[in-house]
Design a protein around this motif. Structure first.
Motif, PDB file in Angstrom:
ATOM      1  N   THR A  80      -3.263  -1.593   5.943  1.00  0.00           N
ATOM      2  CA  THR A  80      -2.369  -2.740   5.733  1.00  0.00           C
ATOM      3  C   THR A  80      -1.253  -2.721   6.771  1.00  0.00           C
ATOM      4  OG1 THR A  80      -2.839  -2.581   3.351  1.00  0.00           O
ATOM      5  CG2 THR A  80      -0.939  -3.915   4.005  1.00  0.00           C
ATOM      6  N   GLN A 117      -6.502  -6.725   3.072  1.00  0.00           N
ATOM      7  CA  GLN A 117      -7.740  -6.110   3.564  1.00  0.00           C
ATOM      8  C   GLN A 117      -8.210  -5.036   2.595  1.00  0.00           C
ATOM      9  OE1 GLN A 117      -7.808  -2.707   4.586  1.00  0.00           O
ATOM     10  NE2 GLN A 117      -5.687  -2.638   3.823  1.00  0.00           N
ATOM     11  N   SER A 138       0.850  -1.193   0.000  1.00  0.00           N
ATOM     12  CA  SER A 138       0.000   0.000   0.000  1.00  0.00           C
ATOM     13  C   SER A 138       0.881   1.236   0.000  1.00  0.00           C
ATOM     14  CB  SER A 138      -0.866   0.021   1.269  1.00  0.00           C
ATOM     15  OG  SER A 138      -1.417   1.318   1.446  1.00  0.00           O
ATOM     16  N   VAL A 171      -6.938  -4.345  -0.935  1.00  0.00           N
ATOM     17  CA  VAL A 171      -7.690  -4.798  -2.102  1.00  0.00           C
ATOM     18  C   VAL A 171      -7.864  -3.594  -3.018  1.00  0.00           C
ATOM     19  CG1 VAL A 171      -9.887  -5.742  -2.933  1.00  0.00           C
ATOM     20  CG2 VAL A 171      -8.943  -6.533  -0.745  1.00  0.00           C
ATOM     21  N   ALA A 192     -14.539  -3.285   1.478  1.00  0.00           N
ATOM     22  CA  ALA A 192     -15.652  -4.234   1.564  1.00  0.00           C
ATOM     23  C   ALA A 192     -15.362  -5.429   0.660  1.00  0.00           C
ATOM     24  CB  ALA A 192     -16.955  -3.554   1.140  1.00  0.00           C
TER      25      ALA A 192
END
Ligand SMILES: Cc1cc2nc3c(=O)[nH]c(=O)nc-3n(C[C@H](O)[C@H](O)[C@H](O)COP(=O)(O)O)c2cc1C
Length: 149
Positions: free
Chosen positions: A16, A105, A9, A70, A108
């Protein structure tokens, strides 16, 4: 030998990184921020490419923690690019003896997205001979996985 956390990230203290803090609490570790380095795409050849430096740190560690947010239902582009760059210069099986943990992560994410990301990281680990230790997708899972560090 030690623990290397590779942050996929651009947020150095983002979600993260927060999972890495939970997984690695109480341990010394080095963080490699992919966003701070010029790691060009597979197939690009520029004199200031820094992939060799990343590879040297990767080879020197015995525990590798890779984290990604994600993005577009998948691994971040920076992380995927790193995986592409292994293809060729890194011999299959040559990372034997290392353990790989995965942090993933998003805002959603669906189970399918998380499963697909884990499939890729599991295959990355096995291709290069590393032991895949599991994925954490939230702080609770990261704290549980910490027992294996
Ligand atoms: C370009 C981009 C694409 C994203 N795509 C998704 C997505 O497909 N699914 C999702 O759940 N979150 C998505 N997000 C949200 C991030 O995964 C989420 O904010 C994450 O917590 C960021 O982690 P970080 O703080 O470590 O950067 C996206 C964010 C960005 C910037």
């Amino acid at each position: 030998m030690g623990i290397l956390f590779i942050n996929g990230s651009p947020e150095k203290e983002g979600n993260t990184a927060r999972l890495a803090h939970a997984l690695l609490a109480g341990h010394d570790y080095v963080t490699y921020e992919l966003a701070d380095h010029k790691i060009y795409d597979y197939g690009q050849h520029f004199a200031n490419d820094e992939f060799d430096g990343l590879l040297a740190q990767f080879r020197a560690a015995d525990t590798i923690v890779i984290g990604s947010p994600v993005y577009w239902h998948d691994l971040s582009g920076m992380l995927r690019n790193m995986l592409d760059r292994f293809y060729g210069p890194v011999e299959e099986g040559s990372m034997a003896g290392k353990r790989l943990f995965f942090l993933f992560q998003g805002a959603a994410p669906t189970e399918e997205m998380l499963h697909r990301g884990e499939f890729t990281m599991n295959r990355f680990a096995s291709l290069y001979g590393m032991e895949y230790m599991g994925m954490a997708t939230n702080e609770g899972e990261a704290r549980s996985l910490a027992a294996s560090i």
